[in-house]
Design a protein around this motif. Structure first.
Motif, short mmCIF file in Angstrom:
data_model
loop_
_atom_site.label_atom_id
_atom_site.label_comp_id
_atom_site.label_asym_id
_atom_site.label_seq_id
_atom_site.Cartn_x
_atom_site.Cartn_y
_atom_site.Cartn_z
N VAL A 7 -3.76 -3.11 8.41
CA VAL A 7 -3.14 -4.10 7.53
C VAL A 7 -1.82 -4.55 7.79
N ILE A 8 -1.75 -5.67 7.81
CA ILE A 8 -0.29 -6.41 7.88
C ILE A 8 0.01 -7.12 6.77
N PRO A 16 -7.16 -0.84 17.30
CA PRO A 16 -8.07 -0.38 18.52
C PRO A 16 -8.81 0.92 18.13
N ALA A 17 -9.74 1.20 18.90
CA ALA A 17 -10.47 2.39 18.54
C ALA A 17 -9.96 3.46 18.89
N VAL A 18 -10.33 4.68 18.27
CA VAL A 18 -9.70 5.91 18.41
C VAL A 18 -9.81 6.52 19.66
N GLY A 19 -8.75 6.85 20.38
CA GLY A 19 -8.90 7.49 21.74
C GLY A 19 -8.99 8.95 21.60
N VAL A 20 -9.36 9.71 22.87
CA VAL A 20 -9.57 10.94 22.74
C VAL A 20 -9.01 11.53 23.85
N SER A 21 -8.38 13.01 23.70
CA SER A 21 -7.82 13.43 24.83
C SER A 21 -7.71 15.20 24.63
N LEU A 234 5.65 1.08 7.89
CA LEU A 234 6.49 0.09 7.22
C LEU A 234 7.63 -0.10 8.02
N ASP A 235 7.81 -1.64 8.07
CA ASP A 235 9.00 -2.19 8.41
C ASP A 235 10.10 -2.51 7.37
N PRO A 236 11.16 -1.80 7.25
CA PRO A 236 12.00 -1.90 6.34
C PRO A 236 12.64 -3.37 6.25
N ARG A 237 12.60 -3.87 7.26
CA ARG A 237 13.22 -5.44 7.50
C ARG A 237 12.47 -6.35 6.85
N SER A 238 11.19 -6.38 6.75
CA SER A 238 10.27 -7.41 6.49
C SER A 238 9.34 -6.99 5.20
N GLY A 239 9.26 -5.73 5.22
CA GLY A 239 8.45 -5.08 4.15
C GLY A 239 6.97 -5.07 4.66
N ALA A 240 6.45 -5.54 5.96
CA ALA A 240 5.19 -5.55 6.69
C ALA A 240 4.56 -4.18 6.74
N VAL A 241 3.46 -4.00 6.71
CA VAL A 241 2.90 -2.74 6.70
C VAL A 241 1.57 -3.06 7.67
N LYS A 242 1.43 -2.02 8.53
CA LYS A 242 0.37 -1.97 9.34
C LYS A 242 -0.33 -0.65 9.05
N GLU A 243 -1.64 -0.51 9.21
CA GLU A 243 -2.44 0.87 8.87
C GLU A 243 -3.34 1.25 9.85
N TRP A 244 -3.82 2.48 10.14
CA TRP A 244 -4.52 2.69 11.09
C TRP A 244 -5.56 3.86 10.53
#
Length: 336
Positions: A7-8, A16-21, A234-244
């Motif tokens: 989410v932006i 991207p798909a979940v990786g496995v290790s 959360l980017d405090p400068r812009s307020g933009a949010v990304k979620e996975w």
């Protein structure tokens, strides 16, 4: 393989798909005092690991080299929630049931109590240490964040403007600003240390309930959404949010969280049995290092974690009565 959502701001895109290790090395010590809920361990400069027994009402220390435990007697009504260490090695812990913060002097072992001046702040919760030595702590049901001047003992209480915002996890950025989850709503908060003004950032989903928080070296603010099963930035400068979305999905109940010396995030999916430690690489946007911790199908919760740069390990406590470490960093020393 599950594909998450990124989410932006209010825009949604596939992540991207979940990786496995491979899992990471983990070792756990059984705490000798039963039904104590050992939690929130942190390593000092001597390599000793401090933690609290929230249900057992004690502060204790583990020597990982010998496996020996030492217990400190504290006030009968304290029931500590979290312990942290200042630059001098003093241990600070919150009295979750008596509206207090305590300091254990590194040299003498003397315990000093600091009472919160506002009686409504009855449940000091998680405590963080600022670069200038100030202590900041949340009070979930007191609905406040407080700054404690370690030199004078004076406190400044900042109450949340709306009921039930429930300040919870807290972490410091490089500028000495505290960042905290507001677990009762879909917001992340911060306070300007100079003006003591509160600022909050709404998360895109009304259902979001951030519980724990971490700050990377670029001062990006990371959180885990306990209700929806996401890790977010959360980017405090812009307020933009990304979620996975987490590997365990909506039922993962991510709780404990920390960041390592490579700016990789680590959290525990407590909705799974056993609980699972999960790493997230922000550069690759992939999950890795998935490792079961705690015992089998027994109910268990890992509530808080800290990363020790000196040894490259994460320290955690479990409701099953153990203190554990997971070797994840870039400077790992040999682990027996």
């Amino acid at each position: 393989m599950r594909t998450g959502i990124r989410v932006i701001g209010l825009l949604v895109a596939l992540a991207p798909a979940v990786g496995v290790s491979q899992p990471v090395p983990v070792h756990e010590w059984e705490v000798p005092w039963k039904n104590a809920r050992p939690r929130d361990p942190i390593a000092d400069r001597q390599g000793r690991v401090w933690f609290v027994g929230q249900a057992g009402n004690f502060v204790a220390r583990l020597d990982p080299a010998t496996g020996q435990f030492h217990r400190f007697a504290i006030d009968a009504d304290a029931f500590p929630h979290t312990v942290n260490l200042d630059a001098r090695g003093n241990a600070w812990f919150t009295g979750n049931r008596n509206g207090s913060v305590y300091r254990i002097d590194a040299a003498s072992g003397k315990i000093t109590r600091f009472a919160v001046p506002d009686s409504s702040v009855r449940d000091p919760h998680t405590i963080a240490v600022a670069p200038n030595g100030d202590l900041w702590f949340t009070a979930q049901f007191g609905n406040a964040v407080t700054r404690l001047n370690a030199a004078t003992g004076q406190m400044r209480v900042v109450k949340m403007p709306e009921a039930n915002w429930r300040p919870y996890g807290i972490a410091m950025d490089s500028k000495g600003r505290p960042w905290f989850d507001l677990f009762g709503t879909n917001r992340i908060g911060t306070i300007d240390p100079a003006t003591m003004q509160l600022k909050t950032f709404p998360l895109p989903s009304d259902r979001a309930r951030p519980r724990r928080i971490a700050v990377t070296t670029d001062d990006m603010v990371w959180y885990v959404d306990y209700v929806r099963g996401y890790i977010g930035r959360l980017d405090p400068r812009s307020g933009a949010v990304k979620e996975w979305q987490n590997p365990g999905g909506a039922a993962s109940l991510p709780y404990a969280m920390t960041v390592d010396d490579q700016d990789r995030l680590w959290f525990v999916e407590t909705g799974l049995k056993p609980n699972r430690l999960v790493g997230f690489d922000p550069k690759a946007e992939k999950f890795f290092g998935m490792t079961n911790i705690g015992g089998g199908d027994q109910p268990n919760t890992v509530r808080h974690m800290t990363f020790d740069k000196a040894t490259g390990v994460i320290w955690f406590g479990t409701d099953l009565g153990t203190i554990g470490r997971a070797a994840v960093g870039s400077r790992n020393k040999p682990i027996s």
